[in-house]
Design a protein around this motif. Structure first.
Motif, PDB file in Angstrom:
ATOM      1  N   LEU A  55       0.762  -1.166   0.027  1.00  0.00           N
ATOM      2  CA  LEU A  55      -0.089  -0.010  -0.017  1.00  0.00           C
ATOM      3  C   LEU A  55       0.754   1.284  -0.132  1.00  0.00           C
ATOM      4  O   LEU A  55       0.422   2.281  -0.762  1.00  0.00           O
ATOM      5  N   ARG A  59       1.009   3.961  -3.024  1.00  0.00           N
ATOM      6  CA  ARG A  59       0.873   5.534  -2.391  1.00  0.00           C
ATOM      7  C   ARG A  59       2.074   6.681  -2.810  1.00  0.00           C
ATOM      8  O   ARG A  59       2.051   7.653  -3.218  1.00  0.00           O
ATOM      9  N   THR A 107      -9.832   1.693  -7.451  1.00  0.00           N
ATOM     10  CA  THR A 107      -9.148   2.468  -6.506  1.00  0.00           C
ATOM     11  C   THR A 107     -10.479   3.611  -6.178  1.00  0.00           C
ATOM     12  O   THR A 107     -11.694   3.557  -6.923  1.00  0.00           O
ATOM     13  N   HIS A 119      -6.538   9.272  -3.527  1.00  0.00           N
ATOM     14  CA  HIS A 119      -6.852   7.985  -3.950  1.00  0.00           C
ATOM     15  C   HIS A 119      -6.511   7.024  -2.995  1.00  0.00           C
ATOM     16  O   HIS A 119      -5.583   7.078  -1.907  1.00  0.00           O
ATOM     17  N   CYS A 120      -7.462   5.765  -2.669  1.00  0.00           N
ATOM     18  CA  CYS A 120      -7.242   4.886  -1.799  1.00  0.00           C
ATOM     19  C   CYS A 120      -7.329   3.400  -2.652  1.00  0.00           C
ATOM     20  O   CYS A 120      -8.005   3.062  -3.470  1.00  0.00           O
ATOM     21  N   ASN A 122      -7.357   0.508  -0.513  1.00  0.00           N
ATOM     22  CA  ASN A 122      -7.721  -0.396   0.488  1.00  0.00           C
ATOM     23  C   ASN A 122      -8.983   0.241   1.080  1.00  0.00           C
ATOM     24  O   ASN A 122     -10.365  -0.488   0.694  1.00  0.00           O
ATOM     25  N   GLU A 123      -8.988   1.240   1.626  1.00  0.00           N
ATOM     26  CA  GLU A 123     -10.158   1.805   2.273  1.00  0.00           C
ATOM     27  C   GLU A 123      -9.853   3.472   2.692  1.00  0.00           C
ATOM     28  O   GLU A 123      -8.632   3.781   2.865  1.00  0.00           O
ATOM     29  N   PHE A 124     -10.977   4.047   2.779  1.00  0.00           N
ATOM     30  CA  PHE A 124     -11.191   5.335   3.338  1.00  0.00           C
ATOM     31  C   PHE A 124     -11.898   5.345   4.554  1.00  0.00           C
ATOM     32  O   PHE A 124     -12.758   4.566   4.757  1.00  0.00           O
ATOM     33  N   SER A 156     -14.515   1.056   1.510  1.00  0.00           N
ATOM     34  CA  SER A 156     -13.796  -0.025   1.017  1.00  0.00           C
ATOM     35  C   SER A 156     -13.953  -0.333  -0.185  1.00  0.00           C
ATOM     36  O   SER A 156     -14.824  -0.278  -0.817  1.00  0.00           O
ATOM     37  N   LEU A 224      -6.471   7.083   4.980  1.00  0.00           N
ATOM     38  CA  LEU A 224      -6.312   6.824   3.602  1.00  0.00           C
ATOM     39  C   LEU A 224      -5.401   5.771   3.469  1.00  0.00           C
ATOM     40  O   LEU A 224      -4.260   5.649   3.546  1.00  0.00           O
ATOM     41  N   ASP A 225      -5.939   4.431   3.322  1.00  0.00           N
ATOM     42  CA  ASP A 225      -5.368   3.139   3.496  1.00  0.00           C
ATOM     43  C   ASP A 225      -4.735   2.998   4.738  1.00  0.00           C
ATOM     44  O   ASP A 225      -5.405   3.240   5.750  1.00  0.00           O
ATOM     45  N   ASN A 226      -3.304   2.957   4.748  1.00  0.00           N
ATOM     46  CA  ASN A 226      -2.748   2.821   6.118  1.00  0.00           C
ATOM     47  C   ASN A 226      -2.094   4.288   6.533  1.00  0.00           C
ATOM     48  O   ASN A 226      -1.113   4.245   7.162  1.00  0.00           O
TER      49      ASN A 226
END
Length: 265
Positions: A55, A59, A107, A119-120, A122-124, A156, A224-226
């Motif tokens: 991730l 990013r 994404t 942008h993500c 995995n998840e916001f 997600s 935002l992701d991790n």
């Protein structure tokens, strides 16, 4: 044009990893791969270190669509990693094109207060940063849907559905679906306040708008992701499935369902 076999390695240096990578580099030279010093020169970006590293690699290299991302784990198998640093035989098999295929992961595009977009993969997530009920008005395609009260919300991607989303009781979603999933974090449901109380799957083309009620809890923690960020006096977050997709390589014998079964069953 970038050489199709230019590779960049994204990882944190350590004596152990550096030693193991020497063998991987030898294999790369055998198959005419060339290491480059900057990700902008690469057609292949390989992360070392599990899903978190993958991730971060995506990013930090700005969600490039003109390259392939590869995940190499140095510990246990993850959802974004098809290779393990200790398994040189499988890494070599991955360098043979007839045994691999390209996957495209959707994404999310997240716009905060009509300003900067992110942008993500995995998840916001949006959560309260104080011990107080978080209130958010949820709109879908311009239609008021509900008022959420609780600790926060997670949106997600299909590939992110097995992470934070699953721990909240969200559905595991096939990554071939172009969709996003809205999942609640500790919602308040009683005779006075109601929410859907279940994960909601929305197809590409929908726009989800979260309007933060300004009641003193307007300084949320946004994930935002991790990565976490804090924005004061946030009013509105717009989320949609982006046209931007991340290309990654996977072995043909390691399907999404194989990973789900291995990780959870």
């Amino acid at each position: 044009m970038t050489n199709q076999k230019n590779a960049y390695l994204f990882y944190k240096h350590s004596d152990d990893i550096d030693s193991k990578l020497e063998e991987v580099k030898k294999l790369g030279r055998k198959y005419d791969f060339k290491l480059v010093d900057h990700p902008s020169e690469a057609s292949i970006i390989a992360s070392i270190g599990g899903d978190g590293a993958f991730l971060q690699a995506v990013r930090k290299t700005h969600f490039r669509e003109d390259c392939l991302y590869i995940g190499v784990n140095d510990d246990s198998v993850g959802f974004y990693t098809d290779f393990h640093l200790d398994n040189l035989e499988r890494i070599e098999l991955g360098m043979q094109s007839e045994l691999i295929e390209v996957l495209r992961y959707p994404t999310l595009e997240v716009t905060i207060d009509g300003m900067k977009s992110f942008h993500c993969l995995n998840e916001f997530s949006i959560r309260s940063n104080i011990i107080k009920t978080f209130v958010i008005d949820v709109h879908i395609d311009g239609l008021y849907f509900e008022t959420f009260r609780g600790d926060g919300l997670v949106v997600s991607t299909p590939t992110g559905s097995t992470a934070y989303n699953k721990s909240l009781g969200g559905a595991v979603v096939d990554p071939k679906l172009k969709a996003m999933q809205l999942t609640e974090i500790a919602s308040v449901n009683n005779s006075q306040y109601r929410t859907l109380g279940a994960p909601l799957l929305l197809s590409k083309g929908r726009e989800l708008v979260l309007k933060i009620v300004q009641d003193g809890n307007d300084h949320p923690i946004i994930g935002l992701d991790n990565e976490a960020m804090s924005i004061r006096h946030s009013h509105e977050v717009r989320i949609k499935v982006s046209d931007k997709e991340i290309k990654t390589l996977r072995m043909k014998d390691n399907l999404f369902l194989h990973k789900v079964k291995r990780s959870f069953l």
